[in-house]
Scaffold this active site. Structure first.
Site, PDB file in Angstrom:
ATOM      1  N   HIS A 151       0.830  -1.211   0.000  1.00  0.00           N
ATOM      2  CA  HIS A 151       0.000   0.000   0.000  1.00  0.00           C
ATOM      3  C   HIS A 151       0.859   1.254   0.000  1.00  0.00           C
ATOM      4  O   HIS A 151       0.546   2.235  -0.682  1.00  0.00           O
ATOM      5  CB  HIS A 151      -0.947   0.003   1.200  1.00  0.00           C
ATOM      6  CG  HIS A 151      -1.896  -1.141   1.215  1.00  0.00           C
ATOM      7  ND1 HIS A 151      -2.697  -1.429   2.308  1.00  0.00           N
ATOM      8  CD2 HIS A 151      -2.186  -2.084   0.286  1.00  0.00           C
ATOM      9  CE1 HIS A 151      -3.432  -2.498   2.036  1.00  0.00           C
ATOM     10  NE2 HIS A 151      -3.133  -2.917   0.822  1.00  0.00           N
ATOM     11  N   HIS A 153      -9.358  -2.361  -4.921  1.00  0.00           N
ATOM     12  CA  HIS A 153      -8.244  -2.665  -4.022  1.00  0.00           C
ATOM     13  C   HIS A 153      -7.242  -3.603  -4.693  1.00  0.00           C
ATOM     14  O   HIS A 153      -6.029  -3.462  -4.499  1.00  0.00           O
ATOM     15  CB  HIS A 153      -8.718  -3.279  -2.712  1.00  0.00           C
ATOM     16  CG  HIS A 153      -7.577  -3.459  -1.759  1.00  0.00           C
ATOM     17  ND1 HIS A 153      -7.032  -2.415  -1.039  1.00  0.00           N
ATOM     18  CD2 HIS A 153      -6.813  -4.541  -1.463  1.00  0.00           C
ATOM     19  CE1 HIS A 153      -6.007  -2.849  -0.335  1.00  0.00           C
ATOM     20  NE2 HIS A 153      -5.849  -4.132  -0.581  1.00  0.00           N
ATOM     21  N   ASP A 157      -3.302  -2.875  -5.118  1.00  0.00           N
ATOM     22  CA  ASP A 157      -2.222  -3.816  -4.826  1.00  0.00           C
ATOM     23  C   ASP A 157      -1.317  -4.004  -6.041  1.00  0.00           C
ATOM     24  O   ASP A 157      -0.085  -4.098  -5.904  1.00  0.00           O
ATOM     25  CB  ASP A 157      -2.792  -5.176  -4.417  1.00  0.00           C
ATOM     26  CG  ASP A 157      -3.248  -5.223  -2.965  1.00  0.00           C
ATOM     27  OD1 ASP A 157      -2.868  -4.319  -2.189  1.00  0.00           O
ATOM     28  OD2 ASP A 157      -3.984  -6.162  -2.610  1.00  0.00           O
ATOM     29  N   HIS A 168      -0.815 -10.781  -5.089  1.00  0.00           N
ATOM     30  CA  HIS A 168       0.583 -10.425  -4.880  1.00  0.00           C
ATOM     31  C   HIS A 168       1.541 -11.388  -5.586  1.00  0.00           C
ATOM     32  O   HIS A 168       2.513 -10.960  -6.218  1.00  0.00           O
ATOM     33  CB  HIS A 168       0.906 -10.410  -3.388  1.00  0.00           C
ATOM     34  CG  HIS A 168       0.092  -9.427  -2.611  1.00  0.00           C
ATOM     35  ND1 HIS A 168       0.069  -8.088  -2.911  1.00  0.00           N
ATOM     36  CD2 HIS A 168      -0.747  -9.590  -1.544  1.00  0.00           C
ATOM     37  CE1 HIS A 168      -0.737  -7.465  -2.067  1.00  0.00           C
ATOM     38  NE2 HIS A 168      -1.239  -8.353  -1.229  1.00  0.00           N
TER      39      HIS A 168
END
Length: 311
Positions: free
Chosen positions: A78, A236, A240, A263
């Site tokens: 973030h 979101h 990321d 991720h």
């Protein structure tokens, strides 16, 4: 031209996984420094890790950086997204704990902190990683692809969850600081109530709470205030992606598309790109972002249902 912070700024808070309090200070840095994490220890000398794909130690539930001695700091995505999204090229990030504070679960407070001190322009030209040919990574039903794009950094992220509150959502935009602030910065991390006990038993989500995470049970969103965007979940994931692709070390001139990513996939994309020297070039050139529709404005894209008035 390259940028750094006009002066230092400090934030404090607990990490979402370890639940440990940490103080984080962003400091100005010289040109060509990049983003560097420095962690202080009570019983040993400080250690540092450059934000780079070569510093990645783990990507299971967060992006974790380290050095030759092992893990240094986790959940950096973030903060790195805020720096990348706002065009902050060089900064030293001093932290005294194992994890970047989760704050409200988004990048909004990092953006506010950076905006509160402002950026200053350095005398060195900014360098970019220009993607020259398609690079693709697949993992089961998930995939990511970087393709050439001359108008800046284009992000196209699609998710598909078997939960009626999420379902299939897509976000697409060419990133600029104003687009990042408005469309992505305040989108929060999310998780499912059914997974909490398993995650905590494995050492994750110990700092997670409704104040920093959108939580879903079988009936929908549990947070009393609902969602900040009708499609906050995909936003979101896009946030990321901005942070994880910051592991390239330089801003990208590319179009990034992902489906059911996270991720691990994002980090694998950076590794695949930089492992193929014919796939990119380091350039110094000004780019003019294309004026393209954002998110649900794209043809054929319908917004997800809102669970509370957008704010």
């Amino acid at each position: 031209m390259q940028t750094t912070l006009a002066r230092e700024v400090t934030l404090k808070g607990a990490g979402v996984h370890a639940g440990v309090e940490a103080t984080l200070t962003l400091k100005p840095a010289r040109a060509n420094t990049g983003l560097v994490f420095t962690r202080s220890f009570a019983d040993s000398a400080p250690r540092k890790a450059v934000v780079s794909w070569q510093s990645v130690q783990a990507t299971d539930f967060a992006t974790v950086l380290g050095d030759r001695s092992g893990i240094l700091v986790s959940t950096v995505e973030h903060l790195v997204a805020a720096c990348s999204g706002l065009g902050l090229d060089n900064a030293i990030v001093e932290i005294d704990g194992p994890e970047v504070p989760i704050l409200d679960g988004s990048a909004a407070q990092f953006v506010q902190a950076i905006d509160s001190v402002g950026l200053t322009t350095l005398s060195n030209r900014r360098k970019y990683l220009k993607v020259l040919k398609p690079v693709r990574v697949e993992n089961g039903a998930s995939f990511g692809e970087l393709r050439p794009y001359d108008a800046g950094f284009r992000l196209e992220v699609e998710i598909d969850f078997a939960h009626e509150a999420i379902g299939r959502q897509r976000f697409a935009a060419t990133m600029t600081p104003s687009v990042f602030r408005r469309e992505l910065a305040s989108a929060r991390t999310f998780g499912f109530l059914k997974d909490v006990e398993m995650l905590r038993a494995a050492g994750y989500a110990r700092g997670a709470a409704l104040e920093n995470t959108v939580c879903l049970d079988d009936n929908g969103v549990m947070n009393e205030d609902g969602l900040r965007f009708a499609d906050e979940f995909v936003r979101h994931k896009a946030l990321d992606a901005v942070g994880d692709l910051g592991l390239a070390g330089l801003p990208l001139l590319a179009r990034y598309s992902s489906y059911r990513g996270g991720h691990k996939l994002n980090a694998a994309m950076v590794s695949a790109l930089l492992s193929d020297r014919s796939a990119y070039a380091v350039v110094e050139e000004a780019v003019r972002p294309a004026r393209e529709p954002i998110g649900a404005e794209l043809p054929g894209i319908s917004p997800a249902p809102a669970f509370a008035p957008e704010r």
